[in-house]
Motif scaffolding. Structure first.
Motif, PDB file in Angstrom:
ATOM      1  N   THR A 104       0.830  -1.200   0.000  1.00 54.78           N
ATOM      2  CA  THR A 104       0.000   0.000   0.000  1.00 54.78           C
ATOM      3  C   THR A 104       0.865   1.249   0.000  1.00 54.78           C
ATOM      4  OG1 THR A 104      -1.785  -1.182   1.136  1.00 54.78           O
ATOM      5  CG2 THR A 104      -1.883   1.215   1.172  1.00 54.78           C
ATOM      6  N   VAL A 105       1.988   1.195   0.685  1.00 54.88           N
ATOM      7  CA  VAL A 105       2.895   2.352   0.692  1.00 54.88           C
ATOM      8  C   VAL A 105       3.451   2.621  -0.703  1.00 54.88           C
ATOM      9  CG1 VAL A 105       5.118   3.208   1.571  1.00 54.88           C
ATOM     10  CG2 VAL A 105       3.413   2.278   3.144  1.00 54.88           C
ATOM     11  N   VAL A 106       3.631   1.589  -1.510  1.00 52.73           N
ATOM     12  CA  VAL A 106       4.082   1.804  -2.896  1.00 52.73           C
ATOM     13  C   VAL A 106       3.066   2.687  -3.631  1.00 52.73           C
ATOM     14  CG1 VAL A 106       4.504   0.675  -5.127  1.00 52.73           C
ATOM     15  CG2 VAL A 106       5.460  -0.297  -3.025  1.00 52.73           C
ATOM     16  N   LEU A 107       1.772   2.370  -3.500  1.00 54.86           N
ATOM     17  CA  LEU A 107       0.754   3.207  -4.143  1.00 54.86           C
ATOM     18  C   LEU A 107       0.722   4.593  -3.529  1.00 54.86           C
ATOM     19  CD1 LEU A 107      -2.386   0.922  -4.646  1.00 54.86           C
ATOM     20  CD2 LEU A 107      -0.391   1.219  -6.109  1.00 54.86           C
ATOM     21  N   ALA A 108       0.816   4.668  -2.214  1.00 51.81           N
ATOM     22  CA  ALA A 108       0.760   5.965  -1.533  1.00 51.81           C
ATOM     23  C   ALA A 108       1.927   6.860  -1.948  1.00 51.81           C
ATOM     24  CB  ALA A 108       0.746   5.756  -0.024  1.00 51.81           C
ATOM     25  N   LYS A 109       3.114   6.277  -2.115  1.00 55.90           N
ATOM     26  CA  LYS A 109       4.270   7.077  -2.560  1.00 55.90           C
ATOM     27  C   LYS A 109       4.050   7.641  -3.960  1.00 55.90           C
ATOM     28  CE  LYS A 109       8.135   5.132   0.004  1.00 55.90           C
ATOM     29  NZ  LYS A 109       9.403   4.396  -0.112  1.00 55.90           N
ATOM     30  N   HIS A 110       3.304   6.923  -4.779  1.00 54.07           N
ATOM     31  CA  HIS A 110       2.992   7.419  -6.115  1.00 54.07           C
ATOM     32  C   HIS A 110       2.134   8.684  -6.032  1.00 54.07           C
ATOM     33  CE1 HIS A 110       2.307   7.223 -10.428  1.00 54.07           C
ATOM     34  NE2 HIS A 110       1.025   7.472 -10.176  1.00 54.07           N
ATOM     35  N   ILE A 111       1.222   8.727  -5.078  1.00 52.48           N
ATOM     36  CA  ILE A 111       0.300   9.849  -4.923  1.00 52.48           C
ATOM     37  C   ILE A 111       0.891  10.943  -4.033  1.00 52.48           C
ATOM     38  CG2 ILE A 111      -2.029  10.512  -4.156  1.00 52.48           C
ATOM     39  CD1 ILE A 111      -2.104   8.540  -6.499  1.00 52.48           C
ATOM     40  N   PHE A 112       1.574  10.563  -2.953  1.00 55.01           N
ATOM     41  CA  PHE A 112       2.118  11.501  -1.960  1.00 55.01           C
ATOM     42  C   PHE A 112       3.624  11.288  -1.801  1.00 55.01           C
ATOM     43  CE2 PHE A 112      -2.112   9.998  -0.476  1.00 55.01           C
ATOM     44  CZ  PHE A 112      -2.835  11.176  -0.673  1.00 55.01           C
ATOM     45  N   PRO A 113       4.428  11.568  -2.831  1.00 53.63           N
ATOM     46  CA  PRO A 113       5.845  11.179  -2.786  1.00 53.63           C
ATOM     47  C   PRO A 113       6.663  11.834  -1.672  1.00 53.63           C
ATOM     48  CG  PRO A 113       5.411  12.612  -4.655  1.00 53.63           C
ATOM     49  CD  PRO A 113       4.086  12.267  -4.059  1.00 53.63           C
ATOM     50  N   ASN A 114       6.273  12.988  -1.198  1.00 53.94           N
ATOM     51  CA  ASN A 114       7.093  13.701  -0.213  1.00 53.94           C
ATOM     52  C   ASN A 114       6.393  13.914   1.115  1.00 53.94           C
ATOM     53  OD1 ASN A 114       9.277  14.072  -2.077  1.00 53.94           O
ATOM     54  ND2 ASN A 114       7.996  15.615  -3.085  1.00 53.94           N
ATOM     55  N   ASP A 115       5.323  13.205   1.367  1.00 52.84           N
ATOM     56  CA  ASP A 115       4.555  13.401   2.596  1.00 52.84           C
ATOM     57  C   ASP A 115       4.810  12.225   3.539  1.00 52.84           C
ATOM     58  OD1 ASP A 115       2.677  13.892   4.584  1.00 52.84           O
ATOM     59  OD2 ASP A 115       1.098  14.486   3.167  1.00 52.84           O
ATOM     60  N   GLU A 116       5.947  12.275   4.244  1.00 51.98           N
ATOM     61  CA  GLU A 116       6.365  11.165   5.107  1.00 51.98           C
ATOM     62  C   GLU A 116       5.333  10.866   6.193  1.00 51.98           C
ATOM     63  OE1 GLU A 116       9.018   9.095   4.772  1.00 51.98           O
ATOM     64  OE2 GLU A 116       9.499  10.128   2.912  1.00 51.98           O
ATOM     65  N   GLN A 117       4.713  11.899   6.750  1.00 53.27           N
ATOM     66  CA  GLN A 117       3.720  11.677   7.799  1.00 53.27           C
ATOM     67  C   GLN A 117       2.505  10.924   7.248  1.00 53.27           C
ATOM     68  OE1 GLN A 117       2.471  15.190   9.900  1.00 53.27           O
ATOM     69  NE2 GLN A 117       1.174  14.051  11.289  1.00 53.27           N
ATOM     70  N   ARG A 118       2.042  11.326   6.091  1.00 55.09           N
ATOM     71  CA  ARG A 118       0.895  10.644   5.470  1.00 55.09           C
ATOM     72  C   ARG A 118       1.254   9.204   5.099  1.00 55.09           C
ATOM     73  NH1 ARG A 118      -3.518  12.764   1.709  1.00 55.09           N
ATOM     74  NH2 ARG A 118      -5.177  11.368   2.408  1.00 55.09           N
ATOM     75  N   LEU A 119       2.449   9.006   4.568  1.00 53.94           N
ATOM     76  CA  LEU A 119       2.893   7.650   4.229  1.00 53.94           C
ATOM     77  C   LEU A 119       2.945   6.758   5.466  1.00 53.94           C
ATOM     78  CD1 LEU A 119       5.742   8.490   1.680  1.00 53.94           C
ATOM     79  CD2 LEU A 119       3.434   7.659   1.163  1.00 53.94           C
ATOM     80  N   ALA A 120       3.410   7.309   6.578  1.00 56.74           N
ATOM     81  CA  ALA A 120       3.463   6.536   7.821  1.00 56.74           C
ATOM     82  C   ALA A 120       2.060   6.175   8.295  1.00 56.74           C
ATOM     83  CB  ALA A 120       4.207   7.321   8.902  1.00 56.74           C
ATOM     84  N   GLN A 121       1.124   7.120   8.225  1.00 57.61           N
ATOM     85  CA  GLN A 121      -0.257   6.842   8.633  1.00 57.61           C
ATOM     86  C   GLN A 121      -0.879   5.748   7.756  1.00 57.61           C
ATOM     87  OE1 GLN A 121      -2.457   8.327  11.131  1.00 57.61           O
ATOM     88  NE2 GLN A 121      -0.437   8.794  11.961  1.00 57.61           N
ATOM     89  N   ILE A 122      -0.624   5.821   6.462  1.00 64.96           N
ATOM     90  CA  ILE A 122      -1.163   4.809   5.549  1.00 64.96           C
ATOM     91  C   ILE A 122      -0.529   3.456   5.830  1.00 64.96           C
ATOM     92  CG2 ILE A 122      -1.251   4.107   3.115  1.00 64.96           C
ATOM     93  CD1 ILE A 122      -1.734   7.136   2.475  1.00 64.96           C
ATOM     94  N   TYR A 123       0.771   3.433   6.079  1.00 71.04           N
ATOM     95  CA  TYR A 123       1.439   2.182   6.434  1.00 71.04           C
ATOM     96  C   TYR A 123       0.792   1.558   7.674  1.00 71.04           C
ATOM     97  CZ  TYR A 123       4.774  -1.204   8.122  1.00 71.04           C
ATOM     98  OH  TYR A 123       5.329  -2.377   8.582  1.00 71.04           O
ATOM     99  N   TRP A 124       0.663   2.346   8.747  1.00 68.76           N
ATOM    100  CA  TRP A 124       0.123   1.812   9.990  1.00 68.76           C
ATOM    101  C   TRP A 124      -1.343   1.406   9.848  1.00 68.76           C
ATOM    102  CZ3 TRP A 124       3.113  -0.302  13.227  1.00 68.76           C
ATOM    103  CH2 TRP A 124       4.418   0.166  13.385  1.00 68.76           C
ATOM    104  N   GLY A 125      -2.121   2.169   9.105  1.00 68.47           N
ATOM    105  CA  GLY A 125      -3.514   1.786   8.872  1.00 68.47           C
ATOM    106  C   GLY A 125      -3.606   0.459   8.141  1.00 68.47           C
ATOM    107  N   ALA A 126      -2.770   0.284   7.122  1.00 71.68           N
ATOM    108  CA  ALA A 126      -2.767  -0.978   6.374  1.00 71.68           C
ATOM    109  C   ALA A 126      -2.270  -2.126   7.243  1.00 71.68           C
ATOM    110  CB  ALA A 126      -1.908  -0.843   5.114  1.00 71.68           C
ATOM    111  N   LEU A 127      -1.212  -1.883   8.011  1.00 72.34           N
ATOM    112  CA  LEU A 127      -0.665  -2.934   8.860  1.00 72.34           C
ATOM    113  C   LEU A 127      -1.671  -3.398   9.914  1.00 72.34           C
ATOM    114  CD1 LEU A 127       1.924  -4.603   9.595  1.00 72.34           C
ATOM    115  CD2 LEU A 127       2.375  -2.818  11.292  1.00 72.34           C
ATOM    116  N   LEU A 128      -2.402  -2.445  10.482  1.00 73.45           N
ATOM    117  CA  LEU A 128      -3.303  -2.739  11.596  1.00 73.45           C
ATOM    118  C   LEU A 128      -4.747  -2.961  11.160  1.00 73.45           C
ATOM    119  CD1 LEU A 128      -1.871  -0.111  14.104  1.00 73.45           C
ATOM    120  CD2 LEU A 128      -1.396  -2.576  14.032  1.00 73.45           C
ATOM    121  N   HIS A 129      -4.993  -3.067   9.863  1.00 72.56           N
ATOM    122  CA  HIS A 129      -6.364  -3.092   9.354  1.00 72.56           C
ATOM    123  C   HIS A 129      -7.235  -4.163   9.999  1.00 72.56           C
ATOM    124  CE1 HIS A 129      -4.726  -6.210   6.650  1.00 72.56           C
ATOM    125  NE2 HIS A 129      -5.987  -6.614   6.485  1.00 72.56           N
TER     126      HIS A 129
END
Length: 187
Positions: A17-42
């Motif tokens: 999921t972070v691969v897709l998120a980096k495509h959309i938000f390449p420089n938003d480390e905080q958003r990427l971290a939130q997406i990672y944790w949301g996917a991990l803990l889904h």
């Protein structure tokens, strides 16, 4: 702890999921971290699902489905208690929603579904379809991609599907490797 494949699945879908998120938000480390944790803990809310339902081999009864459908809200309550994890908690709560409104627990549709959950939905399906199950062998990446393309605009957000296509080479390699690594600083 109760079912090994769920943990491996969660780690894979977080990476992918972070691969897709980096495509959309390449420089938003905080958003990427939130997406990672949301996917991990889904599926964290599944800790409240009894083993007889969670580990059942056959089809679930309607009553068992009612119990299972509570897991996104239960997970949201758990993750939402953690400071700074609001977006991740929203992904956990919305990970079973469908772009056409046919999902659960709230029947959200389109852009009412948090964007991270819409990205996750594509990856969750990709992982489920390409993974072996006791009752079937996993599909090829190409077969799974074709099904996801077919469901673009109904089950999946077309923007998320386009991100999958844009990152196809990386995702194909990750699916082949069944990536289960932890996030790095660049994640």
């Amino acid at each position: 702890m109760r079912e090994h494949e769920t943990g491996l699945h969660s780690r894979r879908v977080a990476c992918h999921t972070v691969v897709l998120a980096k495509h959309i938000f390449p420089n938003d480390e905080q958003r990427l971290a939130q997406i990672y944790w949301g996917a991990l803990l889904h599926d964290l809310g599944k800790i409240g699902v009894p083993d007889g339902v969670l580990l059942k081999v056959g089809p679930l009864t309607e009553n068992e489905w009612t119990i299972m459908r509570r897991h996104p809200d239960d997970g949201h309550r758990l993750v939402g208690r953690l400071a700074g994890m609001e977006e991740a908690a929203d992904i956990v709560r919305s990970h079973e929603e469908r772009f056409d409104g046919g999902g659960y627990p709230r029947g959200l549709r389109g852009e009412d579904i948090p964007f991270g959950a819409r990205l996750f939905a594509v990856i969750d399906t990709l992982d489920a379809m390409t993974s072996d199950r006791p009752y079937r062998q996993g599909l090829t990446f190409d077969a799974a991609k074709a099904e996801i393309l077919h469901m673009s605009g109904s089950q999946f957000d077309p923007v998320a599907v386009n991100a999958l296509l844009a990152e196809e080479a990386v995702l194909r390699q990750m699916v082949d490797m069944k990536c289960v690594s932890e996030p790095t600083k660049s994640t």
